[in-house]
Design an enzyme around this catalytic site. Sequence first.
Site, short mmCIF file in Angstrom:
data_model
loop_
_atom_site.label_atom_id
_atom_site.label_comp_id
_atom_site.label_asym_id
_atom_site.label_seq_id
_atom_site.Cartn_x
_atom_site.Cartn_y
_atom_site.Cartn_z
N TYR A 157 0.86 -1.18 0.00
CA TYR A 157 0.00 0.00 0.00
C TYR A 157 0.90 1.23 0.00
O TYR A 157 2.04 1.17 0.49
CB TYR A 157 -0.90 0.00 1.24
N TYR A 191 -1.01 -10.36 -1.66
CA TYR A 191 0.17 -9.78 -0.98
C TYR A 191 0.28 -10.32 0.45
O TYR A 191 -0.73 -10.70 1.05
CB TYR A 191 0.10 -8.24 -0.98
N ARG A 212 -2.65 -12.58 1.88
CA ARG A 212 -4.04 -12.25 1.63
C ARG A 212 -4.31 -12.46 0.14
O ARG A 212 -3.51 -12.04 -0.70
CB ARG A 212 -4.33 -10.78 1.95
N HIS A 215 -7.37 -8.49 -3.63
CA HIS A 215 -8.66 -7.84 -3.34
C HIS A 215 -8.56 -6.34 -3.50
O HIS A 215 -7.47 -5.76 -3.41
CB HIS A 215 -9.10 -8.16 -1.89
C1 BEZ Z 1 -5.83 -5.43 4.22
O1 BEZ Z 1 -5.46 -4.34 3.86
O2 BEZ Z 1 -6.56 -6.05 3.49
C2 BEZ Z 1 -5.38 -6.04 5.51
C3 BEZ Z 1 -4.03 -6.08 5.78
C4 BEZ Z 1 -3.61 -6.64 6.98
C5 BEZ Z 1 -4.52 -7.18 7.84
C6 BEZ Z 1 -5.88 -7.16 7.53
C7 BEZ Z 1 -6.31 -6.60 6.36
FE FE Z 2 -5.90 -5.13 1.67
#
Ligand code: BEZ
Ligand code: FE
Length: 281
Positions: A157, A191, A212, A215
Amino acid sequence: MRNLNQDTITQAVIARLATTPDPRLKEILTSLVQHLHAFAREVKLTEEEWMQGIQFLTATGHKCDDKRQEFILLSDTLGLSMLTVAMNNDKPAGCTEPTVFGPFFLEDAPRFKLGEDVAGGASGEPCLVHGTIKSLDGKPVPNALINVWQADADGNYDVQYAHLAKPQARGILNADENGNFYFKTILAEAYPIPTDGPVGAMLKATKNHPWRPAHLHFMIDAPGYEKLITHVFRDEDQYLESDVVFGVRSSLVADWKKKPDGTYDLEYDFVLNPVKQTAKA
Ligand code: BEZ
Ligand code: FE
């Protein structure tokens, strides 16, 4: 209160909370003490393990600053965040399901007009995102405020870069009067969450990956409707079944189509839950 032993200490602590004026605080603290003591008894917590726990939580706090929230990451990876979301957002069938907020939202993201590119120079394959914001009865919700944010092709990010001049891959825009929205951005990619802190050490110790699935985050707000905080995930991502923060809902997985020119297209409609009308006095 003297000579307390392992059989009497829990009740003694709870009794001391009896003077708490705020009933909800009293309820929460009482339950916390009950469960914390029950946990220590169940695992027969040793003094060394107690100290390790203290050090882990201390390191978690030390890792936090105005850009990094290691405690939220801990809550996310222990499933507490998703549990809290699930318990507090019981929407009627047909509404778009919510999921975790995550730590990378920025309050003052740049504003865009429909059709503009929110990527702001972030690396990634070009992608058009479009759809309609609707109410539960299928009618369009006009002019909803849409916040979007996402990681770039390298899985970062914008707030994770130390010296960016301006925000990237995030923005705020309004749907039109017919509920339609469309904007350009980059393709979402899977990521890993940050692993250079105690949460990363915990994932390693439990042999769990930090990934993750790909998304795009959405926060959608319109007068008369519950605020929706959610993501749209990419179909066929290898981490959909093992999201490190337990956030995947099948209804949020969409087909991000690759077009003949190599760019991507995501169409996704959102259904908001009308706020219940309270009877007029
Ligand atoms: C997110 O940005 O999707 C995220 C990142 C770390 C923990 C939970 C959500
Ligand atoms: Fe995210």
